[in-house]
Design a protein around this motif. Structure first.
Motif, PDB file in Angstrom:
ATOM      1  N   MET A   1       0.837  -1.182   0.000  1.00 33.00           N
ATOM      2  CA  MET A   1       0.000   0.000   0.000  1.00 33.00           C
ATOM      3  C   MET A   1       0.881   1.244   0.000  1.00 33.00           C
ATOM      4  SD  MET A   1      -2.811   1.308   2.754  1.00 33.00           S
ATOM      5  CE  MET A   1      -4.277   0.636   2.023  1.00 33.00           C
ATOM      6  N   LEU A   2       0.506   2.215  -0.808  1.00 33.27           N
ATOM      7  CA  LEU A   2       1.241   3.467  -0.871  1.00 33.27           C
ATOM      8  C   LEU A   2       0.811   4.364   0.277  1.00 33.27           C
ATOM      9  CD1 LEU A   2       0.767   4.136  -4.673  1.00 33.27           C
ATOM     10  CD2 LEU A   2       2.762   3.176  -3.579  1.00 33.27           C
ATOM     11  N   SER A   3       1.734   5.137   0.783  1.00 33.22           N
ATOM     12  CA  SER A   3       1.369   6.075   1.836  1.00 33.22           C
ATOM     13  C   SER A   3       1.314   7.487   1.261  1.00 33.22           C
ATOM     14  CB  SER A   3       2.376   6.000   2.976  1.00 33.22           C
ATOM     15  OG  SER A   3       3.662   6.341   2.506  1.00 33.22           O
ATOM     16  N   ARG A   4       0.413   8.270   1.736  1.00 33.84           N
ATOM     17  CA  ARG A   4       0.215   9.670   1.358  1.00 33.84           C
ATOM     18  C   ARG A   4       0.821  10.017   0.004  1.00 33.84           C
ATOM     19  NH1 ARG A   4      -2.227  12.844   5.343  1.00 33.84           N
ATOM     20  NH2 ARG A   4      -1.661  14.537   3.991  1.00 33.84           N
ATOM     21  N   CYS A  66       0.065  10.096 -10.186  1.00 38.84           N
ATOM     22  CA  CYS A  66       0.324   9.841  -8.771  1.00 38.84           C
ATOM     23  C   CYS A  66       1.813  10.098  -8.538  1.00 38.84           C
ATOM     24  CB  CYS A  66      -0.047   8.406  -8.424  1.00 38.84           C
ATOM     25  SG  CYS A  66       0.228   8.016  -6.705  1.00 38.84           S
ATOM     26  N   LYS A  92      -0.927  -1.108  -9.317  1.00 39.87           N
ATOM     27  CA  LYS A  92       0.048  -0.636  -8.338  1.00 39.87           C
ATOM     28  C   LYS A  92      -0.556   0.397  -7.384  1.00 39.87           C
ATOM     29  CE  LYS A  92       4.274   2.081  -8.079  1.00 39.87           C
ATOM     30  NZ  LYS A  92       5.382   2.677  -8.816  1.00 39.87           N
ATOM     31  N   TYR A  93      -1.513   1.188  -7.885  1.00 42.23           N
ATOM     32  CA  TYR A  93      -2.069   2.295  -7.122  1.00 42.23           C
ATOM     33  C   TYR A  93      -3.412   1.979  -6.463  1.00 42.23           C
ATOM     34  CZ  TYR A  93       1.585   4.737  -9.597  1.00 42.23           C
ATOM     35  OH  TYR A  93       2.808   5.120 -10.088  1.00 42.23           O
ATOM     36  N   ARG A  94      -3.919   0.794  -6.686  1.00 46.32           N
ATOM     37  CA  ARG A  94      -5.205   0.431  -6.105  1.00 46.32           C
ATOM     38  C   ARG A  94      -5.079   0.211  -4.602  1.00 46.32           C
ATOM     39  NH1 ARG A  94      -7.133  -3.689 -10.930  1.00 46.32           N
ATOM     40  NH2 ARG A  94      -6.945  -2.106 -12.553  1.00 46.32           N
ATOM     41  N   ARG A  95      -6.174   0.446  -3.915  1.00 46.25           N
ATOM     42  CA  ARG A  95      -6.248   0.287  -2.450  1.00 46.25           C
ATOM     43  C   ARG A  95      -5.281   1.202  -1.702  1.00 46.25           C
ATOM     44  NH1 ARG A  95      -7.575  -4.693  -4.481  1.00 46.25           N
ATOM     45  NH2 ARG A  95      -9.450  -5.632  -3.601  1.00 46.25           N
ATOM     46  N   SER A  96      -4.974   2.334  -2.327  1.00 45.27           N
ATOM     47  CA  SER A  96      -4.070   3.299  -1.705  1.00 45.27           C
ATOM     48  C   SER A  96      -4.720   4.660  -1.526  1.00 45.27           C
ATOM     49  CB  SER A  96      -2.817   3.458  -2.568  1.00 45.27           C
ATOM     50  OG  SER A  96      -3.165   4.100  -3.798  1.00 45.27           O
TER      51      SER A  96
END
Length: 153
Positions: A1-4, A66, A92-96
């Motif tokens: 998961m990506l943060s901020r 992003c 890659k950016y899903r659920r973030s």
């Protein structure tokens, strides 16, 4: 998961058409799991309405960035109701939070009534839109689609 992450919505210009075309190929590849589509003789899924986004004034194409990298797109047909024709965020950016932020910003650009449709064979899309739409909405289903309708003031 990506943060901020920093999410930016970019109105697609003529020079962005090749970027959008390639992102649509990724989207159609992912989506083929749900609609059983195949590539054509050139190995492409294609999108027959792509060029219409530069020739019809009620169609609007947006690219999602992003942290400076391409992350997806949104295709909108403006009208009454506005229609989220296609919406895609790379895996890659899903659920973030990228998809929710992008959807919220795109929707805010078009006040009024909205329709968002998802195939019943894609329950993850229905779950996403139920969370992503911060407005009171109604849902209806037919044999193949779930439709969410809402209004933005």
């Amino acid at each position: 998961m990506l943060s901020r992450v920093a999410v930016e919505i970019v109105e697609a210009r003529e020079g962005d058409r090749p970027v959008l075309r390639r992102l649509i190929e990724l989207y159609r590849y992912d989506f083929s799991e749900f609609d059983d589509a195949d590539v054509d003789g050139h190995g492409e899924f294609g999108y027959r309405y792509l060029d219409h986004y530069w020739t019809e004034r009620d169609r609007h194409a947006f690219l999602i960035r992003c942290d400076g990298s391409w992350a997806g797109f949104a295709l909108v047909r403006a009208g009454d109701p506005n229609d989220m024709a296609e919406f895609f965020v790379m895996r890659k950016y899903r659920r973030s939070g990228v998809g929710r932020a992008a959807a919220s910003e795109v929707i805010a650009r078009f006040p009024g009534r909205w329709t968002v449709r998802q195939l019943l064979t894609n329950p993850a899309a229905s779950a996403f839109w139920r969370v992503a739409i911060p407005y009171e909405f109604t849902e209806r289903q037919d044999d193949t689609e779930n439709t969410i309708e809402f209004s933005v003031e």
